[in-house]
Write a protein that holds these residues in place. Structure first.
Motif, PDB file in Angstrom:
ATOM      1  N   ASN A 480      12.024   4.312   6.467  1.00 39.51           N
ATOM      2  CA  ASN A 480      10.836   3.450   6.512  1.00 39.51           C
ATOM      3  C   ASN A 480      11.004   2.174   5.689  1.00 39.51           C
ATOM      4  OD1 ASN A 480       8.369   3.097   7.712  1.00 39.51           O
ATOM      5  ND2 ASN A 480       7.201   4.138   6.126  1.00 39.51           N
ATOM      6  N   THR A 481      12.156   1.542   5.828  1.00 42.87           N
ATOM      7  CA  THR A 481      12.406   0.310   5.082  1.00 42.87           C
ATOM      8  C   THR A 481      11.673  -0.865   5.727  1.00 42.87           C
ATOM      9  OG1 THR A 481      14.409  -0.093   6.364  1.00 42.87           O
ATOM     10  CG2 THR A 481      14.652   1.085   4.276  1.00 42.87           C
ATOM     11  N   ARG A 482      11.645  -1.991   5.029  1.00 39.70           N
ATOM     12  CA  ARG A 482      10.924  -3.166   5.509  1.00 39.70           C
ATOM     13  C   ARG A 482      11.617  -3.741   6.743  1.00 39.70           C
ATOM     14  NH1 ARG A 482       8.978  -7.239   0.971  1.00 39.70           N
ATOM     15  NH2 ARG A 482       7.846  -5.310   0.499  1.00 39.70           N
ATOM     16  N   ARG A 483      10.830  -4.107   7.732  1.00 39.70           N
ATOM     17  CA  ARG A 483      11.368  -4.672   8.970  1.00 39.70           C
ATOM     18  C   ARG A 483      12.059  -6.001   8.694  1.00 39.70           C
ATOM     19  NH1 ARG A 483       6.033  -2.440  11.141  1.00 39.70           N
ATOM     20  NH2 ARG A 483       5.118  -4.176   9.994  1.00 39.70           N
ATOM     21  N   THR A 484      13.045  -6.321   9.540  1.00 43.07           N
ATOM     22  CA  THR A 484      13.820  -7.546   9.352  1.00 43.07           C
ATOM     23  C   THR A 484      12.928  -8.784   9.363  1.00 43.07           C
ATOM     24  OG1 THR A 484      15.736  -6.520  10.415  1.00 43.07           O
ATOM     25  CG2 THR A 484      15.734  -8.919  10.227  1.00 43.07           C
ATOM     26  N   ALA A 485      12.012  -8.835  10.324  1.00 43.22           N
ATOM     27  CA  ALA A 485      11.114  -9.996  10.422  1.00 43.22           C
ATOM     28  C   ALA A 485      10.267 -10.141   9.164  1.00 43.22           C
ATOM     29  CB  ALA A 485      10.223  -9.860  11.648  1.00 43.22           C
ATOM     30  N   ASP A 486       9.867  -9.024   8.581  1.00 39.92           N
ATOM     31  CA  ASP A 486       9.064  -9.076   7.355  1.00 39.92           C
ATOM     32  C   ASP A 486       9.901  -9.502   6.160  1.00 39.92           C
ATOM     33  OD1 ASP A 486       6.863  -8.272   8.774  1.00 39.92           O
ATOM     34  OD2 ASP A 486       7.072  -6.150   8.281  1.00 39.92           O
ATOM     35  N   ARG A 487      11.158  -9.056   6.129  1.00 39.04           N
ATOM     36  CA  ARG A 487      12.044  -9.484   5.039  1.00 39.04           C
ATOM     37  C   ARG A 487      12.266 -10.995   5.087  1.00 39.04           C
ATOM     38  NH1 ARG A 487      15.123  -4.788   6.310  1.00 39.04           N
ATOM     39  NH2 ARG A 487      16.708  -6.086   7.357  1.00 39.04           N
TER      40      ARG A 487
END
Length: 525
Positions: A480-487
């Motif tokens: 459940n890591t942060r999505r690429t777009a959110d990063r």
């Protein structure tokens, strides 16, 4: 709801400035008219005009004074009551003033939000209200009286010699034909439906026969991972599954204690259908079958030491369902909390809590649950709006009442209240002993996984794992890591972080004091 979606009223300014020539001059009042060669009618017209002018002037003077008084009251309400109660004429306690959106550069340099909130005064108010009398724990008979079926299905005592809370339930052969078919969880989880198909095939061999009666083993979770959202509960859940003595339910977050047993899946969708306790117990049948094998001697190892658990991140904080039920307690705090029911059915339960710097948790929560138009500036605006709404509530109510206020939480653009960990923890400590609750920090979990996991194993009283399993457990990819777009959106603005740190400081100080651990100050994060 974002602040940009709110509708704001505009101040209407009335121009009360009049020309000096529109008013009669003071020196003309009270003087008798001079007799001239005008006729009588003309003289009468002049007298009538003077009297009429006097009357008009009085009306204008009175109107001017009333307008001036009203303007003064409105301005006084801004100055005297803004930080505490909002405008005198505000129709709603949660109405917002417009918030100016700054560019990232301007927001980083300016003390954004100071025109709305005196943070030092607010922090002082929070600190003073944190010293409150613990909640009155409801009588057990009152808790039981709210759900007769729940407490008739689950016995008051469990089987001795088994680590998990299990018992035998008499099984009717009539149910064998539609076993799991009516379970509401199977309609919303393909994974659980597949598990149920497997359980159904060998169900009969796991039944326990005593005389002419047939029984099935039922189990509750041995432990609960209760929160908080975006604090690593999903990752902990999947790593614990790799321990041979831990058998989770198939669905990571059933949300049964807080929502589904009341008939709600998402509150915005309204009431749907109540999930009975039998459906919830079915989630743990896979573990129950393994435990039954140990009891029957049909397994190579002693499966009586197996434990099961569940990990709904709403269990710690979410008690909104009570506000949606028919009640005469308009606007009141929930009469019962989820913890009251869990403790009543299972007073010996072990409670696991994962926490994280509340500032970072809120940003992660915003990025995860907001689907569109995300930005650091938008987050900042929503934070300021949410803090202002909470301040407005706090001016009228207690800290606990504001934290549990459903209408307030629904109004806040971001879930600010979820980071006020100490309020929820103090409530859980009213029914569970401190030794039954393990509170972890995500920062420690991420920095030294092996040490933190061992602490969890010791808390659950499970044995050490083999080197091979330990390697698999520690090398497992993060869940459940942060999505690429959110990063790619980058971190929050420095001004936002400073603003939130000031807000959460009194809550963190109280939490660190209760847990006797300065790490929960998050001062070095």
């Amino acid at each position: 709801m974002s602040l940009s979606d709110c509708k704001y009223g505009s101040n209407t300014h009335t121009d009360y400035t009049h020309s000096l020539h529109s008013l009669p001059m003071a020196e003309n009042y009270g003087k008798r008219p001079v007799q001239t060669s005008f006729d009588v009618n003309t003289n009468l017209d002049i007298k009538w005009s003077l009297r009429n002018l006097r009357s008009i002037s009085k009306v204008k003077v009175v109107s001017f004074l009333m307008g001036l008084t009203l303007t003064f009251l409105i301005m006084a309400s801004y100055i005297l009551t803004w930080d505490r109660k909002g405008l005198l004429l505000t129709p709603s306690p949660y109405q917002l003033r417009p918030v100016v959106i700054l560019t990232s550069t301007a927001a980083a340099e300016a003390p954004f939000g100071n025109d709305l909130i005196d943070m030092k005064l607010l922090a002082k108010n929070i600190s003073s209200k944190l010293e409150y009398t613990p909640r009155k724990v409801p009588d057990e008979k009152d808790v039981i009286g709210t759900d007769s079926n729940l407490f008739s299905v689950i016995p008051r005592h469990f089987l001795p010699g088994i680590k998990s809370p299990c018992w035998y339930e008499e099984f009717s052969s009539e149910r064998s034909t539609d076993l799991y078919q009516r379970n509401l969880f199977t309609r919303r989880s393909k994974t659980f439906k597949t598990v149920c198909d497997h359980l159904r095939t060998n169900f009969q061999q796991h039944l326990f026969h005593r005389g002419s009666k047939v029984f099935r083993l039922r189990c509750l979770p041995y432990f609960y991972i209760i929160g908080q959202p975006k604090c690593g509960t999903t990752d902990l859940f999947h790593r614990l599954l790799l321990h041979p003595e831990v058998k989770f339910n198939t669905i990571k977050e059933p949300h049964w204690w807080t929502r589904k047993r009341f008939g709600y899946i998402r509150f915005k969708d309204g009431f749907q259908e109540s999930f009975p306790v039998e459906d919830y117990l079915d989630l743990f049948d896979l573990a129950a079958q393994n435990i039954q094998e140990g009891i029957s001697g049909n397994s190579s190892g002693d499966h009586r030491t197996l434990i099961t658990g569940e990990a709904s991140a709403s269990t710690m904080w979410d008690n909104q369902a009570w506000s949606y039920l028919p009640s005469d307690r308009e606007g009141a705090k929930p009469p019962f909390l989820a913890l009251d029911f869990i403790h009543t059915v299972q007073p010996g339960a072990k409670i696991l809590i994962m926490l994280r710097d509340p500032v970072e948790r809120l940003y992660s929560d915003y990025l995860y649950f907001k689907m569109a138009n995300k930005s650091a500036e938008d987050f900042h605006q929503k934070v300021v709006g949410s803090v202002y709404l909470f301040q407005s509530c706090l001016s009228e109510g207690s800290l606990r009442s504001c934290v549990y206020d459903t209408s307030l939480s629904n109004s806040m653009p971001v879930r600010l209240h979820l980071g006020m960990y100490i309020i929820f923890l103090l409530d859980w400590l009213t029914v569970f002993n401190r030794e039954q609750i393990l509170v972890l920090r995500l920062e420690d979990y991420a920095a030294n996984l092996e040490v933190t996991i061992k602490k969890v194993f010791d808390f659950l009283s499970v044995g050490p794992v083999s080197q091979q399993r330990e390697a698999a457990l520690t090398k497992r990819p993060i869940s459940n890591t942060r999505r690429t777009a959110d990063r790619n959106l980058g971190p929050m603005l420095p001004a936002t972080r400073d603003f939130l740190r000031e807000f959460h400081k009194p809550f963190n100080h109280k939490l660190a004091s209760v847990l006797d651990n300065k790490a929960f100050l998050w001062s070095n994060t």
